[in-house]
Design an enzyme around this catalytic site. Structure first.
Site, short mmCIF file in Angstrom:
data_model
loop_
_atom_site.label_atom_id
_atom_site.label_comp_id
_atom_site.label_asym_id
_atom_site.label_seq_id
_atom_site.Cartn_x
_atom_site.Cartn_y
_atom_site.Cartn_z
N HIS A 81 -23.83 -1.06 2.33
CA HIS A 81 -22.65 -1.73 3.27
C HIS A 81 -23.42 -2.92 3.98
CE1 HIS A 81 -19.48 0.76 2.64
NE2 HIS A 81 -20.11 1.77 3.16
N ASP A 116 -19.89 5.86 -4.73
CA ASP A 116 -19.80 6.12 -3.23
C ASP A 116 -18.06 6.03 -3.00
OD1 ASP A 116 -21.74 6.10 -0.77
OD2 ASP A 116 -19.63 5.72 -0.43
N HIS A 124 -16.88 4.95 -0.43
CA HIS A 124 -16.57 3.72 0.28
C HIS A 124 -17.02 2.55 -0.96
CE1 HIS A 124 -17.54 6.57 3.43
NE2 HIS A 124 -16.56 5.92 4.16
N ASP A 171 -20.41 11.14 -1.14
CA ASP A 171 -19.19 11.18 -0.39
C ASP A 171 -18.04 11.22 -0.87
OD1 ASP A 171 -19.51 8.65 -0.92
OD2 ASP A 171 -19.86 8.02 1.53
#
Lengths: 429, 643
Positions: free
Chosen positions: A137, A172, A174, A261
């Site tokens: 990120h 991921d 995200h 995750d």
């Protein structure tokens, strides 16, 4: 053939004692547990283990703005109050707290990914693993979503020194927004991210409509899922898309972000993947036999992260791990079953068949645009680039040259060359 | 949507105000579980939210700065009203302090124990004075003889309302149901007055003389162009926002803005239900001080719209304008202006609303991100009907709601529906795409510099490739090695009591010794000597007990200061020791406790978990079993030697 892959695994014992602060879901201690589990399974007997160098600020500034790096370097929890303006500017605070040894932590994980890329570049290994990395990120000038330094971007930039094109894959939960953003304008990196999208899920980007811009148009792929996607749907779509991507794009190297995750039962995630499903993606990417850089990423249920990455280390080493976890110091974390299996998720799968096929069609459609319209960059390759004795070079056992010519070859001509990569890399290994 | 029929008949403003409260008292509000307060509390809260800023303003004149929203030590926003009413309910500040009930208060408010002190301080600084002030104004009022004109300034409040507020606050507990209803008329009057007051006293815009909402509505249509300008001027500095809201994009689920979002969500769910309070028109947003949520919303909205570093005259800002205006006009369109407004709307629609417009929010407006990350509900739950389903963005929601609030003079007939629909469309096309979806930021501040591929390999620095710590020993005889790799746990052992604490401990120690023999120096490099419960051997029993006590007293999550000021508790331990002990000994022991006691509900990732109770055999006791004693001791010595 594959079992002879040379694996470089990066680990620094200092990351485990990093503490983001009370109640912060990111717990670097999971890296300790992962490493411990990897060693409990005696996987170290099959690979080389390296301690990464601590990346220098100047290395970090290859992507990040110098002032941001400098600020990270300077800030400590004690000096926080003096810098409230800068903290806001760089988005440090709640999600990305300033803690003791923050910069050292960044140096270690970024150094790991950079070293991994360099080892791949120098053909000192075929697969490099850095579970501490994968903080996708982080942006050029600010921290975001527990990520401070974007080691993936740094690693990819390193790989770009040796490869015309690098493929980035992100599983991921995200969206891999930092990496996508960094390479949004370039066709030298294709980013493919599989993630949860919608309901204002962090970070909010990652719609299938985002495909890159300028030269980078069609070189960013987003595969947005809804809550609760399960193994069969995920892996099927993953394989379809990735195989098409590799076929079309012909990357020189692959970077795989394995955020854990996306597993069922993650504290922040909302998917239903099992470890097997997750690892299946890793296995699939490994099969391309391209230089592969594997990093960690998210993952907020510590013991599941450790299980997952241990299994995936095994996958990369072509070793199937027995289900019962060997006795080790952290065995109690793996109660009550002391096994590698994690409870299956109970989140309702909101991804309908039609939704998934729409996504698939959209992605494949965009991929076709690459095939049909050679990108600007491909046309911009300087003429002196065409080496007449190309065919001779191809026979040359010096792999480095061969790799380059292969890249050039594809640059010059946008056609699909069957099996080129595979052959080359089989030679290496 | 219980209250519709009532309000559709309403013609006078006051009446509508009353009905706002009626509706709120109905099922609409109660159904929404997100709202922590029940409807009655909401009413009082509204009142409180109105009165409090007035109080603050007065205080500010005494050069006492009381920033809003109020943040606790850890950056959490605190709901002053809840705090105030709760403490009042219990028996007042003194009572609570005397009886040590702050912990209870914190718990009731869903706050950490850690913020006790700052909460108490907040009460002292904000609310104690506030209470006094209430009393004071109450008395003053008597002498002033109820001059309700514009000239009564902030020094006083209408007597009845004052009284009422006090009684409301004081009797919260007992009068949950009836009171507010009975007095809602007065409350609404009061709110009108407050708004009115703000309009007239605080602003020096051309709207200064507007005295009724009807006028506001009419004049606003003419104000459209000005509104645009206002919007442009409105640009808030992001830093303010961040400072006030704690900053940071949130990847986590817990969000301080959830109150606001819930409010927005609530409004969006019931677009036709009037709000508990009127929202000001856009030109007054800047000064608006009423509803905290609304203020937050405005800030968030502005943050999302402001492009950092955008020049006022460039195309970006014009498209920004174009994007915002149609939405806003809708708020104030009087029925007979529909066509005009729609015209204007449609004129603007084709304006260059490229998705890029909002891109600024992506990486530069933390608030945008915060918003984004914090809503975890699914839209499908939020938007039960067609009208609302379009407005997904926070702004959209708010705007939809205000359409209906403001358009209260017309009944929800076809005409309104059309307006709604067109607003809706506008917003789908604009907010729907631009607000909700974040887009990739582009520009030199965001992209990496990727050199053109020249075909020549740049040298990858071969100096820094990592230090090899471990090489697989290929010289070992391969078959047996193959056998060893990836071996799972032994099924059997010769221990007397298989699976007992001693047995498990023995095998852990055994595998650890083996690992150390295997790894040699790497064992220490990787910090294996600092892994596992063995770490606790470096701690004295006394220290361990203190650690545990501190942990159970105030869980780490709530006790940031515990970690930072640990030197006070453990002068000889470094922070690293603490963290290491926490993960390697404390958590593992906690985990084994959980494994035994609540095997179906284990969670070592949640910092809040706590030992239920300690049994005697827990921890060190178990470590000191005769069989493995020598093992651990010798290991321990080595650990310290080589550390």
């Amino acid at each position: 053939m594959r079992s002879k892959d040379k694996i470089a695994y990066f680990y620094d014992g200092d990351v485990g004692s990093v503490y983001f602060g009370p109640n912060h879901p990111m717990k670097p201690h999971r890296l300790c547990m992962t490493h411990h589990l990897v060693l409990s399974y005696e996987l170290h007997k099959k690979m080389e283990i390296y301690r990464p160098h601590k990346a220098y600020p100047v290395e970090l500034a290859q992507f990040h703005s110098a002032d941001y790096v400098e600020f990270l370097h300077r800030i400590t929890p004690d000096t926080l109050p003096m810098f409230s303006k800068e903290l806001a500017k760089y988005n440090l605070g709640e999600d990305c707290p300033v803690f003791d040894n923050l910069f050292e932590f960044c140096q270690i994980y970024a150094g790991g990914t950079i070293d991994a890329a360099r080892r791949l570049n120098n053909q000192l290994c075929d697969i490099a693993i850095n579970w501490a990395g994968g903080l996708h990120h982080a942006k050029k000038c600010e921290a975001s979503g527990f990520c401070y330094i974007n080691d993936l971007v740094l690693g990819i930039l390193e790989l770009l020194k040796h490869h015309a094109r690098v493929l980035y894959i992100d599983i991921d939960v995200h969206h891999g927004d930092g990496v996508e953003e960094a390479f949004y304008f370039t066709d030298r990196v294709m980013t493919v991210s599989f993630h949860k999208y919608g309901d204002m899920f962090f970070p909010g980007t990652g719609d299938a409509k985002e495909i890159g811009e300028k030269e980078g148009k069609y070189y960013a792929i987003n595969v947005p899922f809804k809550d609760g996607i399960d193994d069969p749907s995920f892996t099927r779509l993953f394989k379809t898309i990735i195989s098409k991507v590799v076929e079309t794009y012909q990357p020189g190297a692959i970077v795989l972000q394995c955020g854990a995750d996306s597993l069922a039962g993650d504290r922040l995630g909302c998917f239903n993947l099992s470890i097997d499903g997750h690892a299946e993606c890793v296995k699939f990417v490994k099969r391309f036999n391209l230089p592969l850089l594997v990093t960690g990423g998210g993952g907020y249920t510590k013991e599941n992260v450790a299980r997952c990455w241990a299994v995936e280390t095994g996958v990369l080493l072509d070793t199937v791990l027995p289900n019962e976890i060997p006795d080790n110091d952290y065995i109690k974390y793996f109660a009550p079953d002391y096994s590698l299996k994690i409870p299956s998720g109970h989140i309702e799968n909101l991804n309908s068949k039609s939704y998934l096929s729409t996504i698939k069609m959209q992605v494949l459609e965009n991929l076709r645009s690459i095939q049909h319209a050679p990108s600007v960059q491909l046309q911009e390759v300087p003429p002196d680039f065409y080496i007449p004795d190309f065919d001779e070079d191809e026979q040359n056992p010096d792999e480095r040259i061969d790799l380059h010519t292969q890249d050039k070859h594809i640059q010059r001509d946008d056609e699909y060359y069957e099996g080129d990569n595979d052959n080359d890399h089989m030679d290496i290994s | 949507m219980a209250g519709w029929s009532t309000w559709s008949n309403g013609s006078s403003l006051d009446l509508n105000q009353v009905e706002i409260f009626d509706v709120c008292n109905g099922n609409d509000c109660r159904n929404v579980k997100d709202l922590a307060d029940n409807a009655d509390h909401d009413k009082v809260k509204t009142l409180f939210d109105k009165v409090f800023p007035v109080y603050l303003k007065e205080n500010c004149s005494h050069a006492v700065v009381r920033p809003m929203p109020v943040l606790l030590g850890d950056g959490q926003a605190v709901d002053l009203y809840k705090l105030f009413s709760l403490v009042k309910e219990i028996g007042g500040y003194d009572f609570v302090s005397r009886n040590g009930l702050w912990g209870y208060v914190a718990k009731e408010l869903g706050l950490n124990h850690q913020v006790l002190a700052s909460m108490k301080l907040i009460f002292d600084k904000y609310l104690n004075d506030f209470e006094e002030w209430l009393g004071k104004t109450f008395k003053e009022k008597r002498f002033r003889n109820g001059n309700h004109g514009c000239d009564w300034g902030f020094k006083s409040l209408p007597l009845e309302l004052e009284k009422e507020l006090r009684s409301l606050l004081l009797n919260l507990k007992d009068n949950d149901d009836g009171l507010v209803n009975l007095e809602s008329n007065a409350i609404s009057e009061y709110i009108d007055l407050v708004n009115h007051k703000e309009d007239t006293n605080l602003l020096d815009t051309e709207n200064q003389k507007i005295n009724t909402y009807g006028d506001v509505q009419l004049s606003n249509v003419d104000d459209d162009e000005k509104t645009c300008k206002n919007v442009k001027d409105d640009s808030v500095t992001l830093s303010t926002l961040i400072a006030e809201n704690g900053g940071g994009s949130r990847k986590r689920k817990r969000e301080p803005l959830s109150g606001m979002l819930n409010w927005v969500r609530q409004v969006a769910k019931h677009p036709l239900a009037p709000l508990q309070q009127t929202l000001p028109k856009p030109s007054k947003w800047k000064e608006y001080k009423g509803n905290d949520f609304f203020i937050q919303l405005l800030r968030a909205r502005e943050a999302r719209l402001v492009k950092p570093g955008a020049q006022p005259n460039n195309e970006t800002s014009s498209s920004q304008k174009a994007k915002m205006c149609p939405d806003m006009y809708k708020d104030h369109v009087a029925p007979h202006h529909h066509s005009a407004a729609r015209l204007r709307c449609s004129e603007r629609l084709p304006a260059p609303v490229k998705s890029r417009t909002c891109s600024c929010c992506n990486s530069c407006s933390p608030n945008g991100k915060k918003l984004t990350s914090s809503v975890n509900t699914k839209p499908k739950n939020c938007f039960p009907d067609k009208t609302t389903s379009i407005s997904c963005s926070p702004n959209g929601k708010k705007l939809t709601s205000s359409v209906n609030t403001k358009a209260k003079n017309c009944s929800p007939d076809k005409t309104t529906a059309i307006v709604d629909a067109s607003t809706a469309r506008t917003m789908t096309e604009q907010s729907g795409e631009d607000f909700i979806e974040k887009h990739v930021s582009v520009g030199p501040l965001y992209q990496a510099d990727v050199p053109e591929w020249t075909g020549e390999v740049c040298e990858s620095d071969s100096k820094w490739l990592g230090t090899q710590v471990w090489t697989p020993k290929h010289d070992l005889d391969l078959p047996s090695e193959k056998d060893l790799v990836g071996r799972g746990r032994h099924g059997n052992c010769d221990c007397h009591f298989k699976g007992s604490v001693e047995c498990v401990r023995f095998h852990i120690a055994e595998s650890r010794m083996k690992l150390r023999r295997d790894l040699g120096s790497a064992f220490y490099l990787w910090g294996f000597n600092r892994m596992g419960e063995e770490i606790s051997l470096q701690w004295t029993a006394e220290d361990e007990k203190r650690f545990k006590d501190l942990m159970s007293l105030s869980f780490p999550s709530q006790n940031k200061s515990f970690w930072s000021s640990k030197s006070r508790y453990f002068p000889d331990k470094t922070r690293r020791d603490m963290v290491s002990y926490y993960f390697n000994a404390y958590l593992i022991q906690l985990r084994s406790y959980q494994n035994r006691v609540t095997p179906n509900n284990v969670d070592s990732d949640e910092d809040e978990v706590e030992f239920g109770s300690f049994s005697e055999g827990f921890g060190m006791g178990a470590l000191k079993i005769p069989g493995s004693n020598f093992l651990e001791c010798s290991q321990n010595k080595q650990c310290t030697d080589l550390d």
